[in-house]
Design a protein around this motif. Structure first.
Motif, short mmCIF file in Angstrom:
data_model
loop_
_atom_site.label_atom_id
_atom_site.label_comp_id
_atom_site.label_asym_id
_atom_site.label_seq_id
_atom_site.Cartn_x
_atom_site.Cartn_y
_atom_site.Cartn_z
N TYR A 9 0.82 -1.20 0.00
CA TYR A 9 0.00 0.00 0.00
C TYR A 9 0.86 1.25 0.00
O TYR A 9 0.52 2.26 -0.61
N LEU A 79 -5.92 11.09 2.32
CA LEU A 79 -5.55 9.80 2.91
C LEU A 79 -6.15 9.67 4.32
O LEU A 79 -6.76 8.65 4.66
N TYR B 42 -6.56 0.24 2.17
CA TYR B 42 -6.62 0.24 0.71
C TYR B 42 -7.49 1.39 0.20
O TYR B 42 -7.15 2.09 -0.77
N VAL B 45 -5.64 4.75 0.71
CA VAL B 45 -4.55 4.91 -0.26
C VAL B 45 -5.11 5.18 -1.66
O VAL B 45 -4.61 6.05 -2.38
N ALA B 47 -7.92 6.60 -2.45
CA ALA B 47 -8.42 7.99 -2.49
C ALA B 47 -7.26 8.96 -2.67
O ALA B 47 -7.33 9.90 -3.48
N VAL B 49 -4.30 8.34 -3.99
CA VAL B 49 -3.70 8.17 -5.33
C VAL B 49 -4.55 8.90 -6.38
O VAL B 49 -4.01 9.59 -7.26
N ALA B 53 -3.30 11.92 -8.68
CA ALA B 53 -3.35 11.82 -10.15
C ALA B 53 -4.11 13.00 -10.77
O ALA B 53 -3.82 13.41 -11.89
N TYR B 198 -1.43 -1.89 -12.90
CA TYR B 198 -0.67 -2.08 -11.66
C TYR B 198 -1.46 -2.97 -10.69
O TYR B 198 -0.91 -3.92 -10.12
N ALA B 202 -0.49 -6.44 -9.21
CA ALA B 202 -0.07 -6.44 -7.81
C ALA B 202 -1.12 -7.00 -6.87
O ALA B 202 -0.79 -7.70 -5.91
N LYS B 203 -2.38 -6.67 -7.10
CA LYS B 203 -3.43 -7.10 -6.17
C LYS B 203 -4.78 -7.20 -6.86
O LYS B 203 -5.67 -6.34 -6.68
#
Lengths: 94, 233
Positions: A9, A79, B42, B45, B47, B49, B53, B198, B202-203
């Protein structure tokens, strides 16, 4: 959450912050008006409204360093808000 | 696509605030039912990202564009989770002066409600079709990217329709705002593809369309049972 999971993360977030900050500081983000502003103010010729709320960081002025700082603060704020909100609304599991 | 204060008539802003408030309430209720606390980091993170962006504009002369990420979020978390994250991002942006506080409802309607619901539905239809000819992961990448392009253009058209309430904004400007977003939509589709790629690598568990998803319960829409989970099992 184990260490490996935490890294999964954290790494993308740190990478995104570095990339975005670099793009802003290097002046690589476009300074053109966005599609909406261009269509309304440039194409249709309407006057841009003034005197509205300029944001809580308006006192800092303009510039790439201010933009980068405001961006990083915003990322951290989202965040924290996201984490807090979803923490409150989540169903507790073992 | 972030509209500042002082552009729209007050009546439109009030209507959009009411619609947005109702949809936020529904989203919270939907998320509340099925959302496990193990997904909390998750969501935070993701939100952050999306907010990051959206900070960088790419050039589309004579204008510029940036990722919105509504379709991407809707495919990953379902339309309800997507709307909530877009709502948070727009709120922090409005506090920073990017998009108005009074126009928050309009901005949330265009980039949150409309984009998440239409993006999710379009991507799902495309995904179901593509899955018959290729594997799940390629299908989700292509369907989400194509849907994000269509949503960007159609959301700009919706914004243009709303702007027809502003004196001086006519049909030619509606055509212009839609056309410029065809090119911005290509950027949105490319960025959507890269970010989703990604997560696919990755997930994949955090992509609601995929079989191994851990978030599909949260992504369920009551009007149509979520097909990936219902049909496949």
């Amino acid at each position: 959450m184990n260490r490996k999971e935490s890294l999964k993360y954290t790494i993308p977030l740190v990478l995104v912050i570095i990339i975005v900050t670099s793009l802003i500081l290097l002046g690589m983000a476009s300074q053109n008006p966005d599609g909406f502003e261009w269509a309304l103010f440039d194409f249709a010729g309407l006057t841009e409204p003034e005197g509205g709320f300029a944001g809580i960081w308006a006192f800092l002025g303009e510039g790439v360093f201010v933009n980068a700082f405001v961006g990083i603060v915003g990322i951290i704020a989202v965040l924290i808000i996201g984490y807090g909100f979803f923490r409150l609304t989540s169903r507790k599991t073992e | 696509m972030h509209v500042p204060d002082g552009v729209f008539p007050l009546w439109l802003q009030i209507i959009m605030y009411i619609i947005s408030g109702l949809m936020l309430f529904v989203s919270v209720k939907m998320i509340n039912r099925k959302f496990d606390d193990k997904l909390v980091p998750y969501m935070g993170v993701l939100a952050a990202v999306i907010f990051a962006a959206q900070l960088v504009n790419f050039p589309v002369p004579p204008s510029s564009g940036h990722l919105v990420g509504a379709t991407l979020l809707a495919v990953m978390l379902g339309p309800w989770g997507g709307m909530l994250i877009i709502g948070m991002v727009l709120f922090v942006q409005a506090l920073s002066g990017d998009g108005g506080l009074l126009t928050y409802g309009v901005n949330f309607f265009n980039m949150g409600i409309f984009s998440c619901l239409v993006g999710w539905a379009l991507a799902l239809i495309l995904f179901k079709g593509l899955k018959k000819i290729t594997d799940e992961k390629k299908s989700v990448l292509i369907s989400t990217s194509v849907a994000s392009f269509i949503v960007t253009v159609s959301a700009a058209f919706v914004l243009g329709l709303e702007l027809l309430t502003v004196t001086g904004f006519g049909i030619s400007a509606l055509y212009a705002i839609t056309l410029v977003h065809v090119f911005i939509g290509i950027g949105e589709a490319l960025l959507t593809f890269v970010i989703l790629l990604y997560f696919v690598k990755a997930k994949p568990q955090v992509i609601s369309f995929l079989k191994e998803s851990e978030v599909s319960e949260m992504a369920r829409v009551p009007i149509a049972p979520f097909p990936t989970q219902e049909i496949e099992r």
